[in-house]
Structure formats: C-alpha cells, structure tokens
Enzyme design. Sequence first.
Site, PDB file in Angstrom:
ATOM      1  N   HIS A 184      54.241  31.291  48.867  1.00  0.00           N
ATOM      2  CA  HIS A 184      53.389  31.768  49.954  1.00  0.00           C
ATOM      3  C   HIS A 184      54.092  32.928  50.667  1.00  0.00           C
ATOM      4  O   HIS A 184      54.861  33.664  50.065  1.00  0.00           O
ATOM      5  CB  HIS A 184      53.025  30.617  50.884  1.00  0.00           C
ATOM      6  CG  HIS A 184      51.954  29.733  50.318  1.00  0.00           C
ATOM      7  ND1 HIS A 184      51.671  28.470  50.789  1.00  0.00           N
ATOM      8  CD2 HIS A 184      51.086  29.931  49.285  1.00  0.00           C
ATOM      9  CE1 HIS A 184      50.687  27.933  50.096  1.00  0.00           C
ATOM     10  NE2 HIS A 184      50.321  28.799  49.175  1.00  0.00           N
ATOM     11  N   TYR A 204      42.023  33.700  53.419  1.00  0.00           N
ATOM     12  CA  TYR A 204      41.904  33.053  52.114  1.00  0.00           C
ATOM     13  C   TYR A 204      40.560  32.339  52.103  1.00  0.00           C
ATOM     14  O   TYR A 204      40.342  31.396  52.864  1.00  0.00           O
ATOM     15  CB  TYR A 204      43.043  32.053  51.894  1.00  0.00           C
ATOM     16  CG  TYR A 204      44.366  32.701  51.569  1.00  0.00           C
ATOM     17  CD1 TYR A 204      44.818  32.800  50.254  1.00  0.00           C
ATOM     18  CD2 TYR A 204      45.170  33.232  52.577  1.00  0.00           C
ATOM     19  CE1 TYR A 204      46.032  33.394  49.949  1.00  0.00           C
ATOM     20  CE2 TYR A 204      46.383  33.840  52.287  1.00  0.00           C
ATOM     21  CZ  TYR A 204      46.805  33.911  50.972  1.00  0.00           C
ATOM     22  OH  TYR A 204      48.008  34.517  50.688  1.00  0.00           O
ATOM     23  N   HIS A 217      54.591  31.944  41.835  1.00  0.00           N
ATOM     24  CA  HIS A 217      53.757  31.764  43.029  1.00  0.00           C
ATOM     25  C   HIS A 217      54.570  31.151  44.164  1.00  0.00           C
ATOM     26  O   HIS A 217      55.212  30.112  44.011  1.00  0.00           O
ATOM     27  CB  HIS A 217      52.560  30.866  42.725  1.00  0.00           C
ATOM     28  CG  HIS A 217      51.583  30.784  43.850  1.00  0.00           C
ATOM     29  ND1 HIS A 217      50.700  31.792  44.141  1.00  0.00           N
ATOM     30  CD2 HIS A 217      51.350  29.826  44.770  1.00  0.00           C
ATOM     31  CE1 HIS A 217      49.966  31.455  45.184  1.00  0.00           C
ATOM     32  NE2 HIS A 217      50.348  30.260  45.581  1.00  0.00           N
ATOM     33  N   HIS A 265      42.884  41.425  47.755  1.00  0.00           N
ATOM     34  CA  HIS A 265      44.302  41.475  47.391  1.00  0.00           C
ATOM     35  C   HIS A 265      44.610  40.684  46.128  1.00  0.00           C
ATOM     36  O   HIS A 265      45.285  41.174  45.222  1.00  0.00           O
ATOM     37  CB  HIS A 265      45.150  40.953  48.548  1.00  0.00           C
ATOM     38  CG  HIS A 265      46.609  41.162  48.364  1.00  0.00           C
ATOM     39  ND1 HIS A 265      47.434  40.223  47.790  1.00  0.00           N
ATOM     40  CD2 HIS A 265      47.404  42.224  48.668  1.00  0.00           C
ATOM     41  CE1 HIS A 265      48.671  40.682  47.754  1.00  0.00           C
ATOM     42  NE2 HIS A 265      48.682  41.884  48.278  1.00  0.00           N
TER      43      HIS A 265
END
Length: 610
Positions: free
Chosen positions: A412, A228, A410, A260
Amino acid sequence: MRLLNKDLRLQDVVLMYVTLLAALVVLLVAPYQAPSAVAPSRNPLPYSVPLDPAGQLQLSWNISYPQQEVYMELRTKELRHGVLLGMSDWGEATNADLVLLWDDGQKSYFGDAWSDAEGRVTLDSQQDYQLLEAQNSPKGFTLLFRRPFNTCDSHDYTIEEGTVHVIYAMLDQPIPSLKQLNVSRLQMGVQRILLLRPDTPNPSLLPDVQSLEVLAPDVTIPSQETTYWCHMYQLHPNMPKHHIVMYEAVITPGNEAIVHHIEVFECSPQMDTVPQYSGSCDSKMKPQKLDYCRHVLAAWALGAEPFYYPSDAGLPLGGDGSSRFLRLEVHYHNPLLISGRRDSSGIRLWYTPSLRRFDAGIMELGLVYTPVMAIPPHQRSFPLTGYCTAACTRTALPHGGIHIFASQLHTHLAGRTVRTVVVRGGKEVEVVQEDKHYSTHYQEVSFFLTQGDALVTKCTYNTEDRDKPTVGGLGIMEEMCVNYVHYYPRTQLELCKSHVDPGYLQKYFSLINRFHGGEGCSCSQKTVEEEFSTVSWDSFSEEVLNSLYTTSPISMHCNQSTAELFPGDWEKQKIPEVLEQFQHHPYRCELGRTAPWSTGATEVQPDHTG
C-alpha cells in the site's frame, strides 16, 4: 606534362577537401537526426503515458537494448518559457537528474542538469541527453531526445528494471541563468512508470477469442486526491470453462491521467451469493464479505501494455471450481480535485473456448494480511519479510515443479521497495522480481520452481509522515507485502505466506512494557492493534521489534485453493537461513564506456510544421 601533374595534384587536393568536408557535415548532423525506427512522424513511439492530471504533458518512449539507450518524446500542448523533466529515487525535486528546455527571453536552450539538496539547478558538465528533434505545431511543442541507461555520471539517474519516478514542471518565466532556477519553488509533479519493457513480440490470438469488459458503472469520480472504487460484477451462472489469454485496460477518454491502476479479483468459489456493491473500497458501508474476493485475475497500472499469457497456458474463467463473482477495483488519482468527471474504466478480458495445454494459476507470496506485522511510526526504511518455506513447496508442488512467467508486487502507500528471491539449499539462486522504487506493475519473468525451493519476499516501508504504527491489513492505510506470481501448470497451492508467531509478539509487548516502567504483562483482552498503539516508540522498541521479526519463529500459511491448510505442522516454524547471492549491480562504469554527447547546453531552433 608538369602542368598536367600540377593540375592533377590540385584536383586531388580539392577532391580530398570536398570528401573531408562532407564527412565533417555528416558527423555534425547525424547526432541530431532521429533514427527512422523511432522517428515519431514515421513510426510512433510504442509506449506512452500522460504526466500531469490535466493532460497537458505526454511522455512517449522507445527502448534500444543493443545500444542500451532510451528514446524519449516529451509533448506539451502549451509551451510558455520551457519545460523540465527529471528522474529521482522517490519523486523528489531535490537531488534529481534533470533535462530542461528553457529560454532567456531571446533564445531557447536544451541541456542536461541536476538539482542539489536545496533545489538549486546546475548544468551538468557531462551532457548525456542528446537532442534529436524540436518541433512546434498547432498540436503543441515536441522534444525528441535520447539518453543511455547508465551514464557513469554521479549526477545522473541509472535507468533500471522496475519503477522510475518521473518529475516534471512547466517554466512560466524566462530564465536568464540556470543559477537563478530553484526546483523547490516550482509547481512540480510526479508520475511513476515502468520505463524498461520486455523486448519480446506479442503473440497472436486465435479467431475464436471473445472479450468480456469488467467496467466501472459510469462513476462520478470524487473530488478528492485518492479514491479506491469497488464494483461487483457477476458472470453468467452457467458459463463453461474458458481460458483467459490476454487482458488490457479500457480507459474512459479524457481520464487517462486520473485512472492510476485497476485490478480485477475473483471471489472465493465457495461463496454462493455476494452482495451487490458499487462505492468506495474504504467505506464502512462496504459489505465485509467482499474481503473474500481477493484472488487476482488481472491488474493494470498507468502506462502498462496489454498482458499476454504464454502460448501453452491460459487462466481458467468459468466452469467448475471458478467463481461467478468478480470485484473490480479502480484507483483514481485526482490531485487537482476535478469535480463532476464521470468514468467507466476497467479491464477487458480476452478468453477462448479452445483450452490450452495448461491451466495457469496465481499464487500469493509474502506476508499474511494480519496486524501482527506492523511498522513503527517515523521510519525511513523499515523491513518486513514473508516466507514460502521449502516444507510447503515439497508438500504442494508437483514433482516436475512449476514454470513462473509473470509477477506483480503489491504494497500500500508506505511501501518503498519489494524483492522476491528463490532460495535453494540455503542460497539465493534466482531473483524473481525486484523493484527498488516500488509501484504496481506486472513484469514478465521466466524460471522454474521445484519441490523444496523456498521463496523469500522482503518489503521496506517509509512511515516518516505517520505518528501511529501501521499494521498489516486490507485497508489502504494498513500495509501489505505481496507478490502475485503467475505460473503453470496450476496446482492447489494458492497462498504461501507467513507471519511472526503471535506468542512471541506478546512477549515483545511484555518486554517493552517492563522497559518503560509498566507492569510487564500484556492484557489478553486487548487487540494487537491496541497493544501496538500503547507502545512508547523509541530506538529501543523499534530495534527490538525489528529483531523479533528477523529471528522469531513464524506461522506458515500453506493454503489450498479451498483456503484450507495443506496437511502438516505449520506453527512455530524456524525462519529459513538465507545466504544472499545477488548484489544488484546491473552496470559497470569503465573508462571510455560512455561518452557525453556534448559538454554544454544546446541552442534550440524548433522546426515549425503546419
């Protein structure tokens, strides 16, 4: 006269025979011809995504909502002895719905198949994938086929709204019999895509629109599977107010299979200065101040199309109450550990000085980023729920309510499903968005939210591969449960989220400590993370934590755009009672509803084009 009648009868018979033969030929040939609306040679399929990181496989598709069918084109640059494409719940190769092209060393075949729990492949007795075209050219090999959304076949995957996990593999050796094929022995890959898209035309933009590109600064992508990357971007300090009316991804050519997803966040307007930073979002060198740059401006995931705002609304950019600092976050997925690849991908914002009737806003729903919400280790499916209560919407929303037009879920890495519903009078009245196979995508929605409505966002997580509890937080190995909803007209309500009351969580730690032979007290000097790390995780401690989260009072964060709470008592709130109205059954399987294209594999003789 008799001879003439005999000749006429013979002529009639011949005419009938020719007509019948022609009809039979049409019936045999028609299923293998792609309609002109989707034929790749005349009108390319509108949606496309690379499947593998090396860019050898490309999947393109179109959708027919009247026929409830998906048309797919699979293109491979180099075909050896076949290719496999499939769909499964979470990208597993076992218990998957498969479509294959394979050869036995002499002939090639195309067929609908499935894999069992051990990975063994069986040709499906009901062939629901219909081959339309097979073509070999210098650019590679192409298969065009179609399949209904729902086949009413227990071995087939039902294509629904939300994320679809697509699996793929290349076949390097001839397959004399499918009974000899086992997918667990293949080098399988997986890609997550939004297969079904809204069937609406894109609106046109006015001539005065301008573009702003927020891009990564020629980053060398690290040779690790997941990165990230965070980069700070600064707008002109005196930029007047504009409206963002559309945004789209800018992907560096050659990196289409590695980039991605991308997000652009706006920093808090109260921040006069923000440290310049370009590096890993997980680095200890990242300034902590960047964590206050969490207001989403734009988000894109692999395969997503440009995002358009409604014709009467735009997202403010510049002017009073807007930050001039933006944070770009790019997720690189590099499982082949490619080194030395450089990237300048990002988001292109299209904005206009011609302000639209309404300012659009983005509201965060779900759970607050806090470690008090945690998932035990080794969980197959553990739920957490966040609330936006009726008391908050009565306080913060205008009398006429708001129109929500888009939603982005959203979590993780441990997130598996996310669902947000509107609750009115204690009953679910609307599903805002649901993704049973979660991935980060915006989806278009349309409904009105009124004062006194509540919003409930439920996430489920899988931590079977983790030995320690996963706490809530901003880090990639921590967890979130969020729904960013786009709406208009903009209000001061920026965040409507909850978490369990911390005092009740301390009672949980004391109870579990006593149950496992401890002193029955929780030490106040310990952090919540430390408390969770000392829990002895067994079925009792897991079930009690789940019960705590579903019954104990909550703390509400009914926040204004200044990050201050709206006036009110938001502590120790009772969890809203919700009567579930919507059991998701998108299709009914009735006798005769669908029919298989055939009952056996199709021999393939591809066209050769120059």
